[in-house]
Design an enzyme around this catalytic site. Structure first.
Site, PDB file in Angstrom:
ATOM      1  N   HIS A  38     -14.761   1.678   0.125  1.00  0.00           N
ATOM      2  CA  HIS A  38     -13.684   0.731   0.435  1.00  0.00           C
ATOM      3  C   HIS A  38     -12.484   1.423   1.094  1.00  0.00           C
ATOM      4  CE1 HIS A  38     -15.221  -2.437  -2.698  1.00  0.00           C
ATOM      5  NE2 HIS A  38     -15.901  -2.441  -1.577  1.00  0.00           N
ATOM      6  N   SER A  80     -16.145  -4.306 -12.459  1.00  0.00           N
ATOM      7  CA  SER A  80     -16.378  -5.642 -13.024  1.00  0.00           C
ATOM      8  C   SER A  80     -17.620  -6.304 -12.451  1.00  0.00           C
ATOM      9  CB  SER A  80     -15.159  -6.532 -12.759  1.00  0.00           C
ATOM     10  OG  SER A  80     -14.956  -6.651 -11.365  1.00  0.00           O
ATOM     11  N   ARG A  85       1.482   1.946  -3.564  1.00  0.00           N
ATOM     12  CA  ARG A  85       0.281   2.481  -4.229  1.00  0.00           C
ATOM     13  C   ARG A  85       0.037   3.939  -3.823  1.00  0.00           C
ATOM     14  NH1 ARG A  85       1.041  -1.867  -4.389  1.00  0.00           N
ATOM     15  NH2 ARG A  85       1.339  -2.091  -6.620  1.00  0.00           N
ATOM     16  N   TYR A 130       0.826  -1.214   0.000  1.00  0.00           N
ATOM     17  CA  TYR A 130       0.000   0.000   0.000  1.00  0.00           C
ATOM     18  C   TYR A 130       0.860   1.265   0.000  1.00  0.00           C
ATOM     19  CZ  TYR A 130      -4.008  -2.990   0.400  1.00  0.00           C
ATOM     20  OH  TYR A 130      -4.960  -3.940   0.126  1.00  0.00           O
ATOM     21  N   ASN A 185     -18.869   0.687 -19.223  1.00  0.00           N
ATOM     22  CA  ASN A 185     -17.708  -0.157 -18.910  1.00  0.00           C
ATOM     23  C   ASN A 185     -17.018  -0.538 -20.216  1.00  0.00           C
ATOM     24  OD1 ASN A 185     -16.539  -1.157 -16.471  1.00  0.00           O
ATOM     25  ND2 ASN A 185     -16.974  -3.242 -17.132  1.00  0.00           N
ATOM     26  N   LEU A 186     -15.767  -0.963 -20.076  1.00  0.00           N
ATOM     27  CA  LEU A 186     -15.026  -1.376 -21.268  1.00  0.00           C
ATOM     28  C   LEU A 186     -15.648  -2.634 -21.884  1.00  0.00           C
ATOM     29  CD1 LEU A 186     -12.563  -0.181 -22.627  1.00  0.00           C
ATOM     30  CD2 LEU A 186     -11.118  -1.713 -21.283  1.00  0.00           C
ATOM     31  N   GLN A 235     -15.667   2.679  -5.217  1.00  0.00           N
ATOM     32  CA  GLN A 235     -14.948   1.547  -4.607  1.00  0.00           C
ATOM     33  C   GLN A 235     -13.455   1.834  -4.608  1.00  0.00           C
ATOM     34  OE1 GLN A 235     -16.717  -2.435  -6.179  1.00  0.00           O
ATOM     35  NE2 GLN A 235     -17.193  -0.887  -7.706  1.00  0.00           N
ATOM     36  N   ASN A 236     -13.056   2.923  -5.253  1.00  0.00           N
ATOM     37  CA  ASN A 236     -11.624   3.182  -5.440  1.00  0.00           C
ATOM     38  C   ASN A 236     -11.010   3.806  -4.197  1.00  0.00           C
ATOM     39  OD1 ASN A 236     -12.109   2.250  -7.967  1.00  0.00           O
ATOM     40  ND2 ASN A 236     -12.087   4.255  -8.967  1.00  0.00           N
ATOM     41  N   ASP A 239      -8.099   5.371  -4.489  1.00  0.00           N
ATOM     42  CA  ASP A 239      -7.322   6.534  -4.933  1.00  0.00           C
ATOM     43  C   ASP A 239      -8.119   7.813  -4.643  1.00  0.00           C
ATOM     44  OD1 ASP A 239      -8.981   7.420  -7.236  1.00  0.00           O
ATOM     45  OD2 ASP A 239      -8.314   5.578  -8.215  1.00  0.00           O
TER      46      ASP A 239
HETATM   47  P1  OAD Z   1     -11.945  -4.570 -11.433  1.00  0.00           P
HETATM   48  O1  OAD Z   1     -10.498  -4.554 -11.759  1.00  0.00           O
HETATM   49  O2  OAD Z   1     -12.536  -5.839 -10.937  1.00  0.00           O
HETATM   50  O3  OAD Z   1     -12.782  -4.154 -12.703  1.00  0.00           O
HETATM   51  C1  OAD Z   1     -12.465  -3.005 -13.469  1.00  0.00           C
HETATM   52  C2  OAD Z   1     -13.441  -2.910 -14.618  1.00  0.00           C
HETATM   53  O4  OAD Z   1     -13.155  -1.725 -15.318  1.00  0.00           O
HETATM   54  C3  OAD Z   1     -13.389  -4.070 -15.607  1.00  0.00           C
HETATM   55  O5  OAD Z   1     -14.699  -4.532 -15.884  1.00  0.00           O
HETATM   56  C4  OAD Z   1     -12.749  -3.437 -16.854  1.00  0.00           C
HETATM   57  O6  OAD Z   1     -13.254  -3.980 -18.066  1.00  0.00           O
HETATM   58  C5  OAD Z   1     -13.195  -2.002 -16.708  1.00  0.00           C
HETATM   59  N1  OAD Z   1     -12.311  -1.023 -17.376  1.00  0.00           N
HETATM   60  C6  OAD Z   1     -10.965  -1.088 -17.572  1.00  0.00           C
HETATM   61  N2  OAD Z   1     -10.526   0.016 -18.191  1.00  0.00           N
HETATM   62  C7  OAD Z   1     -11.602   0.808 -18.399  1.00  0.00           C
HETATM   63  C8  OAD Z   1     -11.796   2.097 -18.990  1.00  0.00           C
HETATM   64  N3  OAD Z   1     -10.780   2.807 -19.503  1.00  0.00           N
HETATM   65  N4  OAD Z   1     -13.060   2.599 -19.032  1.00  0.00           N
HETATM   66  C9  OAD Z   1     -14.096   1.899 -18.523  1.00  0.00           C
HETATM   67  N5  OAD Z   1     -13.980   0.681 -17.938  1.00  0.00           N
HETATM   68  C10 OAD Z   1     -12.750   0.144 -17.872  1.00  0.00           C
HETATM   69  O7  OAD Z   1     -12.184  -3.372 -10.393  1.00  0.00           O
HETATM   70  P2  OAD Z   1     -13.430  -3.095  -9.446  1.00  0.00           P
HETATM   71  O8  OAD Z   1     -14.697  -3.573 -10.051  1.00  0.00           O
HETATM   72  O9  OAD Z   1     -13.330  -1.682  -9.019  1.00  0.00           O
HETATM   73  O10 OAD Z   1     -11.860  -3.979  -3.300  1.00  0.00           O
HETATM   74  O11 OAD Z   1     -13.064  -4.011  -8.199  1.00  0.00           O
HETATM   75  C11 OAD Z   1     -13.918  -4.007  -7.089  1.00  0.00           C
HETATM   76  C12 OAD Z   1     -13.151  -4.202  -5.816  1.00  0.00           C
HETATM   77  O12 OAD Z   1     -12.342  -5.374  -5.910  1.00  0.00           O
HETATM   78  C13 OAD Z   1     -12.148  -3.132  -5.508  1.00  0.00           C
HETATM   79  O13 OAD Z   1     -12.697  -1.988  -4.896  1.00  0.00           O
HETATM   80  C14 OAD Z   1     -11.220  -3.817  -4.571  1.00  0.00           C
HETATM   81  C15 OAD Z   1     -11.063  -5.123  -5.288  1.00  0.00           C
HETATM   82  O14 OAD Z   1     -10.756  -6.177  -4.512  1.00  0.00           O
HETATM   83  C16 OAD Z   1     -11.167  -3.777  -2.170  1.00  0.00           C
HETATM   84  O15 OAD Z   1     -10.026  -3.366  -2.165  1.00  0.00           O
HETATM   85  C17 OAD Z   1     -11.952  -4.072  -0.938  1.00  0.00           C
END
Ligand code: OAD
Length: 237
Positions: free
Chosen positions: A109, A178, A59, A56, A202-203, A91-92, A94
């Site tokens: 988160h 995702s 990051r 961390y 989403n992508l 959920q980010n 950052d």
């Molecule tokens: P993920 O990494 O699971 O998913 C990111 C999503 O963003 C994917 O579906 C990609 O296709 C999409 N993506 C990538 N680039 C993109 C772009 N330029 N424009 C639009 N979409 C794009 O991340 P999260 O869903 O945020 O939790 O993950 C959820 C949680 O899982 C996080 O908050 C974290 C992790 O474990 C904790 O830390 C508790």
């Protein structure tokens, strides 16, 4: 299509991807070279706090090298101009929404730039390195700070406020996530059950894509600014 007043927006790692922040679920299933259970669980921290703190710390340091992109900025513009209720739930961990200027914002988160003291339970702004074992700014005990981040098995922050907003919203929008992690992945169903229109950007289709009334596929930096202009000019999704 009905008029909208109250909006809830959920964002995930995808909205920060174009700023250069890595998403979580890469094709190799690893998160920047680590298994999630080695860096994002309370058990991992108990087992090897140095590894987790270093992870961390890196990051947190990287935040200083990245900047809000067009999608963060567009959501901040919507926040500033939208006369109805609006809640941006991210959920980010950052700080890119904050730096873009969003104020009706909640980090469910946790945040990289926050420290949680395991001695006195206080949360404080934090920008340095935790692996060095700095003292808590409140109780001054050294070596008891942990990242103020919700790990797997821990309860996300401000769930009551989120549930309240979801029960009142008439538009729910999910961006760059995702849909793999609950409870956030279930927000679309709650909002829809309460009568909201639902949109995902989403992508590629998220795991719960079929729950949404509408899906727009592409980069957040392209899709979100266009959508914000649509909403601000028509008040419709
Ligand atoms: P993920 O990494 O699971 O998913 C990111 C999503 O963003 C994917 O579906 C990609 O296709 C999409 N993506 C990538 N680039 C993109 C772009 N330029 N424009 C639009 N979409 C794009 O991340 P999260 O869903 O945020 O939790 O993950 C959820 C949680 O899982 C996080 O908050 C974290 C992790 O474990 C904790 O830390 C508790």
């Amino acid at each position: 299509m009905k008029d909208i007043q109250n909006i809830v927006i959920l964002t995930g790692a995808g909205i920060s991807a174009e700023s250069g922040v890595a998403t979580f679920r890469g094709p190799d299933g690893l998160w920047e070279g680590h298994r999630v259970e080695d860096v994002a669980t309370p058990e991992a921290f108990a087992r090897n706090s140095e590894l987790v703190q270093n992870f961390y710390d890196q990051r947190r340091a990287r935040l200083k090298t990245v900047h809000p992109n067009a999608a963060h900025k567009a959501l901040a513009k919507l926040d500033a101009k939208w006369p109805g209720e609006l809640l941006l739930v991210t959920q980010n961990v950052d700080d890119l929404h904050d730096r873009a200027g969003s104020t009706r914002l909640l980090h469910m988160h946790g945040e990289l730039n926050s420290a949680w003291c395991l001695a006195c339970d206080a949360r404080s702004p934090f920008e340095g390195e935790m692996a060095e074992g700095p003292a808590c700014p409140h109780c001054h005990q050294p070596g008891r700070l942990r990242p103020d981040i919700v790990w797997f098995g821990e309860m996300p922050y401000q769930m009551e406020r989120i549930e309240r907003a979801l029960s009142r919203c008439d538009l729910f929008v999910s961006i760059g996530t995702s849909g793999a992690v609950y409870p956030a992945a279930g927000f679309v169903q709650t909002a829809r059950y309460n009568g909201a229109r639902t949109l995902e950007m989403n992508l590629d289709p998220s795991e719960g894509s079929f729950h949404f009334h509408e899906s727009r596929m592409g980069r957040a930096g392209d899709l979100v600014p266009d959508w914000v202009e649509e909403v601000l000019s028509h008040g419709l999704c």
